[in-house]
Design a protein around this motif. Structure first.
Motif, PDB file in Angstrom:
ATOM      1  N   THR A  22       0.836  -1.207   0.000  1.00  0.00           N
ATOM      2  CA  THR A  22       0.000   0.000   0.000  1.00  0.00           C
ATOM      3  C   THR A  22       0.868   1.254   0.000  1.00  0.00           C
ATOM      4  N   ILE A  23       1.944   1.236   0.751  1.00  0.00           N
ATOM      5  CA  ILE A  23       2.879   2.372   0.750  1.00  0.00           C
ATOM      6  C   ILE A  23       3.460   2.566  -0.648  1.00  0.00           C
ATOM      7  N   VAL A  24       3.815   1.472  -1.288  1.00  0.00           N
ATOM      8  CA  VAL A  24       4.345   1.554  -2.656  1.00  0.00           C
ATOM      9  C   VAL A  24       3.283   2.114  -3.592  1.00  0.00           C
ATOM     10  N   TRP A  25       2.035   1.698  -3.407  1.00  0.00           N
ATOM     11  CA  TRP A  25       0.965   2.239  -4.249  1.00  0.00           C
ATOM     12  C   TRP A  25       0.852   3.754  -4.066  1.00  0.00           C
ATOM     13  N   LEU A  26       1.041   4.232  -2.859  1.00  0.00           N
ATOM     14  CA  LEU A  26       0.998   5.683  -2.628  1.00  0.00           C
ATOM     15  C   LEU A  26       2.105   6.393  -3.411  1.00  0.00           C
ATOM     16  N   VAL A  27       3.251   5.755  -3.517  1.00  0.00           N
ATOM     17  CA  VAL A  27       4.342   6.307  -4.339  1.00  0.00           C
ATOM     18  C   VAL A  27       3.908   6.336  -5.802  1.00  0.00           C
ATOM     19  N   ILE A  28       3.313   5.242  -6.254  1.00  0.00           N
ATOM     20  CA  ILE A  28       2.814   5.190  -7.630  1.00  0.00           C
ATOM     21  C   ILE A  28       1.770   6.284  -7.848  1.00  0.00           C
ATOM     22  N   LEU A  29       0.915   6.493  -6.866  1.00  0.00           N
ATOM     23  CA  LEU A  29      -0.118   7.531  -6.965  1.00  0.00           C
ATOM     24  C   LEU A  29       0.502   8.912  -7.171  1.00  0.00           C
ATOM     25  N   VAL A  30       1.549   9.205  -6.433  1.00  0.00           N
ATOM     26  CA  VAL A  30       2.222  10.501  -6.595  1.00  0.00           C
ATOM     27  C   VAL A  30       2.745  10.643  -8.023  1.00  0.00           C
ATOM     28  N   PHE A  31       3.394   9.600  -8.514  1.00  0.00           N
ATOM     29  CA  PHE A  31       3.896   9.640  -9.894  1.00  0.00           C
ATOM     30  C   PHE A  31       2.751   9.751 -10.900  1.00  0.00           C
ATOM     31  N   ALA A  32       1.641   9.089 -10.623  1.00  0.00           N
ATOM     32  CA  ALA A  32       0.495   9.150 -11.536  1.00  0.00           C
ATOM     33  C   ALA A  32      -0.080  10.563 -11.595  1.00  0.00           C
ATOM     34  N   VAL A  33      -0.162  11.212 -10.450  1.00  0.00           N
ATOM     35  CA  VAL A  33      -0.659  12.593 -10.425  1.00  0.00           C
ATOM     36  C   VAL A  33       0.301  13.501 -11.195  1.00  0.00           C
ATOM     37  N   LEU A  34       1.589  13.331 -10.971  1.00  0.00           N
ATOM     38  CA  LEU A  34       2.580  14.127 -11.709  1.00  0.00           C
ATOM     39  C   LEU A  34       2.489  13.855 -13.209  1.00  0.00           C
ATOM     40  N   ASN A  35       2.258  12.610 -13.566  1.00  0.00           N
ATOM     41  CA  ASN A  35       2.090  12.256 -14.973  1.00  0.00           C
ATOM     42  C   ASN A  35       0.854  12.947 -15.558  1.00  0.00           C
ATOM     43  N   GLY A  36      -0.215  13.001 -14.787  1.00  0.00           N
ATOM     44  CA  GLY A  36      -1.421  13.692 -15.245  1.00  0.00           C
ATOM     45  C   GLY A  36      -1.179  15.180 -15.456  1.00  0.00           C
ATOM     46  N   ILE A  37      -0.416  15.773 -14.566  1.00  0.00           N
ATOM     47  CA  ILE A  37      -0.068  17.190 -14.716  1.00  0.00           C
ATOM     48  C   ILE A  37       0.771  17.384 -15.972  1.00  0.00           C
ATOM     49  N   LEU A  38       1.736  16.505 -16.179  1.00  0.00           N
ATOM     50  CA  LEU A  38       2.566  16.560 -17.388  1.00  0.00           C
ATOM     51  C   LEU A  38       1.703  16.431 -18.643  1.00  0.00           C
ATOM     52  N   ARG A  39       0.768  15.499 -18.613  1.00  0.00           N
ATOM     53  CA  ARG A  39      -0.107  15.279 -19.769  1.00  0.00           C
ATOM     54  C   ARG A  39      -0.910  16.538 -20.094  1.00  0.00           C
ATOM     55  N   GLU A  40      -1.530  17.107 -19.074  1.00  0.00           N
ATOM     56  CA  GLU A  40      -2.396  18.267 -19.296  1.00  0.00           C
ATOM     57  C   GLU A  40      -1.607  19.527 -19.651  1.00  0.00           C
ATOM     58  N   ALA A  41      -0.475  19.735 -18.981  1.00  0.00           N
ATOM     59  CA  ALA A  41       0.267  20.988 -19.142  1.00  0.00           C
ATOM     60  C   ALA A  41       1.252  20.972 -20.304  1.00  0.00           C
ATOM     61  N   VAL A  42       1.769  19.793 -20.638  1.00  0.00           N
ATOM     62  CA  VAL A  42       2.830  19.738 -21.645  1.00  0.00           C
ATOM     63  C   VAL A  42       2.429  18.899 -22.864  1.00  0.00           C
ATOM     64  N   LEU A  43       2.018  17.672 -22.613  1.00  0.00           N
ATOM     65  CA  LEU A  43       1.783  16.761 -23.738  1.00  0.00           C
ATOM     66  C   LEU A  43       0.611  17.195 -24.612  1.00  0.00           C
ATOM     67  N   PHE A  44      -0.536  17.481 -24.013  1.00  0.00           N
ATOM     68  CA  PHE A  44      -1.689  17.884 -24.827  1.00  0.00           C
ATOM     69  C   PHE A  44      -1.386  19.127 -25.665  1.00  0.00           C
ATOM     70  N   PRO A  45      -0.836  20.185 -25.052  1.00  0.00           N
ATOM     71  CA  PRO A  45      -0.534  21.363 -25.881  1.00  0.00           C
ATOM     72  C   PRO A  45       0.530  21.088 -26.952  1.00  0.00           C
ATOM     73  N   ALA A  46       1.482  20.218 -26.642  1.00  0.00           N
ATOM     74  CA  ALA A  46       2.599  19.995 -27.569  1.00  0.00           C
ATOM     75  C   ALA A  46       2.249  19.051 -28.713  1.00  0.00           C
ATOM     76  N   VAL A  47       1.525  17.970 -28.404  1.00  0.00           N
ATOM     77  CA  VAL A  47       1.308  16.952 -29.437  1.00  0.00           C
ATOM     78  C   VAL A  47      -0.162  16.642 -29.704  1.00  0.00           C
ATOM     79  N   GLY A  48      -1.066  17.201 -28.925  1.00  0.00           N
ATOM     80  CA  GLY A  48      -2.490  16.927 -29.107  1.00  0.00           C
ATOM     81  C   GLY A  48      -2.982  15.846 -28.157  1.00  0.00           C
ATOM     82  N   ARG A  49      -4.290  15.645 -28.165  1.00  0.00           N
ATOM     83  CA  ARG A  49      -4.906  14.738 -27.192  1.00  0.00           C
ATOM     84  C   ARG A  49      -4.569  13.267 -27.439  1.00  0.00           C
TER      85      ARG A  49
END
Length: 130
Positions: A7-34
């Motif tokens: 469960t602790i490891v999953w919480l680490v994965i969750l943090v990375f997943a949230v950061l990945n979502g931020i990257l997707r919305e802020a960088v990837l979508f504007p740069a390459v599209g949906r």
């Protein structure tokens, strides 16, 4: 103890997943599209999940394939519980939440969930081949 560590490891994965979502919305979508953004983001998250599983398996200390599948199932259930509860708490409709499970616009979220389920077992197999 194993499930607490998992469960602790999953919480680490969750943090990375949230950061990945931020990257997707802020960088990837504007740069390459949906569509390419969703695909790239899904691949990145899948790799993160696998790498985290690979690096943390010795610490989790699972014994055998049944426990590895149990960990994957735990991670999957925690992920689904988080996705639905967080989405609903933010006022996202159930239909909109469920749309992420349809491969719409290149969203490979269902494949990421499948990898989440099997990541501990796959990582263990890779570890034993080293």
């Amino acid at each position: 103890m194993m499930l607490i560590r998992a469960t602790i490891v999953w919480l680490v994965i969750l943090v990375f997943a949230v950061l990945n979502g931020i990257l997707r919305e802020a960088v990837l979508f504007p740069a390459v599209g949906r569509v390419p953004g969703f695909i790239t983001s899904g691949i990145i998250l899948g790799l993160i999940i696998f790498v985290v599983a690979y690096l943390t398996l010795p610490w989790i200390d699972a014994a055998g394939s049944n426990q590895l599948l149990l960990i994957g199932f735990l991670w999957l259930m925690l992920t689904l519980a988080f996705e639905f509860s967080f989405g609903l708490a933010r006022g996202v409709s159930l239909d909109e939440i469920l749309s992420a499970y349809s491969f719409k616009e290149g969203n490979i979220w269902p494949l990421v969930l499948l990898l989440t389920l099997f990541a501990p077992m796959l990582a263990a197999k890779v570890r034993t081949r080293r």
